[in-house]
Design a protein around this motif. Sequence first.
Motif, short mmCIF file in Angstrom:
data_model
loop_
_atom_site.label_atom_id
_atom_site.label_comp_id
_atom_site.label_asym_id
_atom_site.label_seq_id
_atom_site.Cartn_x
_atom_site.Cartn_y
_atom_site.Cartn_z
N TYR A 124 51.09 32.61 38.99
CA TYR A 124 51.91 31.48 38.56
C TYR A 124 52.51 31.73 37.19
CZ TYR A 124 49.39 29.10 42.31
OH TYR A 124 48.86 28.76 43.53
N VAL A 125 53.65 31.08 36.94
CA VAL A 125 54.31 31.14 35.64
C VAL A 125 54.48 29.71 35.12
CG1 VAL A 125 56.40 31.82 34.39
CG2 VAL A 125 55.58 33.22 36.31
N ILE A 126 54.16 29.49 33.84
CA ILE A 126 54.37 28.20 33.20
C ILE A 126 55.13 28.46 31.91
CG2 ILE A 126 53.30 26.13 32.21
CD1 ILE A 126 50.83 26.70 33.89
N GLN A 127 56.26 27.79 31.75
CA GLN A 127 57.14 28.02 30.60
C GLN A 127 57.42 26.71 29.87
OE1 GLN A 127 60.45 30.85 31.09
NE2 GLN A 127 61.80 29.16 30.52
N SER A 128 57.39 26.76 28.54
CA SER A 128 57.62 25.55 27.74
C SER A 128 58.55 25.87 26.58
CB SER A 128 56.30 24.98 27.23
OG SER A 128 56.51 23.76 26.57
N ASN A 129 58.98 24.81 25.87
CA ASN A 129 59.87 24.99 24.72
C ASN A 129 59.38 24.18 23.52
OD1 ASN A 129 60.84 22.24 24.96
ND2 ASN A 129 62.13 22.91 26.65
N MET A 130 60.06 24.35 22.39
CA MET A 130 59.62 23.71 21.15
C MET A 130 59.80 22.20 21.17
SD MET A 130 60.61 26.23 17.99
CE MET A 130 62.35 26.40 18.35
N ASN A 131 60.86 21.73 21.79
CA ASN A 131 61.14 20.30 21.77
C ASN A 131 60.03 19.50 22.45
OD1 ASN A 131 63.05 18.14 21.10
ND2 ASN A 131 63.21 17.88 23.31
N GLY A 132 59.46 20.08 23.52
CA GLY A 132 58.38 19.39 24.22
C GLY A 132 57.18 19.15 23.32
N PHE A 133 56.89 20.11 22.43
CA PHE A 133 55.76 19.95 21.51
C PHE A 133 56.00 18.78 20.57
CE2 PHE A 133 53.54 20.91 17.56
CZ PHE A 133 52.26 21.15 18.02
N ARG A 134 57.21 18.71 20.00
CA ARG A 134 57.54 17.62 19.09
C ARG A 134 57.34 16.26 19.78
NH1 ARG A 134 62.09 21.07 17.97
NH2 ARG A 134 62.26 21.67 15.77
N GLU A 135 57.94 16.13 20.97
CA GLU A 135 57.91 14.86 21.68
C GLU A 135 56.50 14.47 22.10
OE1 GLU A 135 60.64 14.82 24.91
OE2 GLU A 135 62.41 15.15 23.65
N LEU A 136 55.71 15.47 22.48
CA LEU A 136 54.34 15.19 22.91
C LEU A 136 53.51 14.61 21.76
CD1 LEU A 136 52.67 15.53 25.51
CD2 LEU A 136 51.91 17.73 24.62
N VAL A 137 53.62 15.22 20.59
CA VAL A 137 52.88 14.72 19.42
C VAL A 137 53.31 13.30 19.09
CG1 VAL A 137 52.43 15.03 16.96
CG2 VAL A 137 52.48 17.02 18.48
N ASP A 138 54.61 13.05 19.09
CA ASP A 138 55.11 11.71 18.76
C ASP A 138 54.68 10.68 19.79
OD1 ASP A 138 56.33 12.46 16.39
OD2 ASP A 138 58.26 12.90 17.34
N ALA A 139 54.69 11.06 21.08
CA ALA A 139 54.30 10.12 22.14
C ALA A 139 52.84 9.71 22.01
CB ALA A 139 54.55 10.75 23.51
N LEU A 140 52.02 10.60 21.44
CA LEU A 140 50.60 10.30 21.27
C LEU A 140 50.29 9.69 19.90
CD1 LEU A 140 49.12 13.46 23.01
CD2 LEU A 140 49.01 11.10 23.84
#
Length: 321
Positions: free
Chosen positions: A155-171
């Motif tokens: 399997y391959v899982i790919q992410s980007n920088m923007n997701g990290f920002r939004e995840l921290v803010d959402a929590l």
Amino acid sequence: MWKKITLIFLLSFTLIFGAAAGYAFYLYQQAEQSMEQMNENFSAETEQQSTPEESESFSSEQEDVDNDLTQADSVSFLLIGIGDRPDDPGRADVIMPVSVNQADESVVMFNIPRDTRVDIPGRNQPDKINHTYAYEGTPLVVETTEEFLEHEFDYVIQSNMNGFRELVDALGGVEVDNPFEFDQGDEIGENTYHYPEGTIELDGERALHYVRMRREDPRGDLGRNERQRQVIEALAERASSFQSIVQANQLLDILGNNIETNMTFDEIQSIYQQYQGAESNMETFELSGESTTENGIYYYDIPEEERRRAIAAFKEHQEQE
């Protein structure tokens, strides 16, 4: 950092599977929709960034990864983190192979340094492994890494920088204990953030650059890894305590918009159920090499002996019974 985002991704789905009875079915449906979006994004990108022949070959290889894998003793992932900067095709800033073994309930993972000089299929001379994404996208990242390790990933899982920002803010941000004072600029050179020594609160933007900093750290990558560990632990604590459907939906939207994978919803459920005991027994190691500069360009050269060691360690863990 991207390993951390992927662990949050898996954690979020773990929470969905164990959600309170009052809204478990609703969240289950939302999680399934998010997974479908991640699959669609992954398929669209691999088709766009490949020739028709490469795309067909890549798709057929993934079809060969059938559901029997979820009943196997081991499964392997390639985690890819894309440094997506404005007006830039992007670089594979993190390339992380992960082996999960059910037989002894353990995980082995390591990072291939972004500046590692490797042979790239279709290129006339060796180049940095993180350039593969700029050349031909995800398929070339996967092909190059598989040749480097002599292993085909499930399997391959790919992410980007923007997701990290939004995840921290959402929590609601994170609190960390910063061991020393430092400054760190953002990825586009517009802003510089100051991090005082001691307990500090970080929103998504400041958390991203807190875990990016390396040059001012006397421990280099080791120090950066420690800050990443701080943030993932803080995020995990926040994520495990969310109570509302609204917040759960936010997390699922963020995951759907910023993570791409060839895993299906059924596969992630099966893998979670079968391998969840492995998450508490995680081993990491580093690839030793030498830093060199040629024509003003920095490279990280890994000796053949060290590459063979990594190949053997990964293979041994996959085959361990």
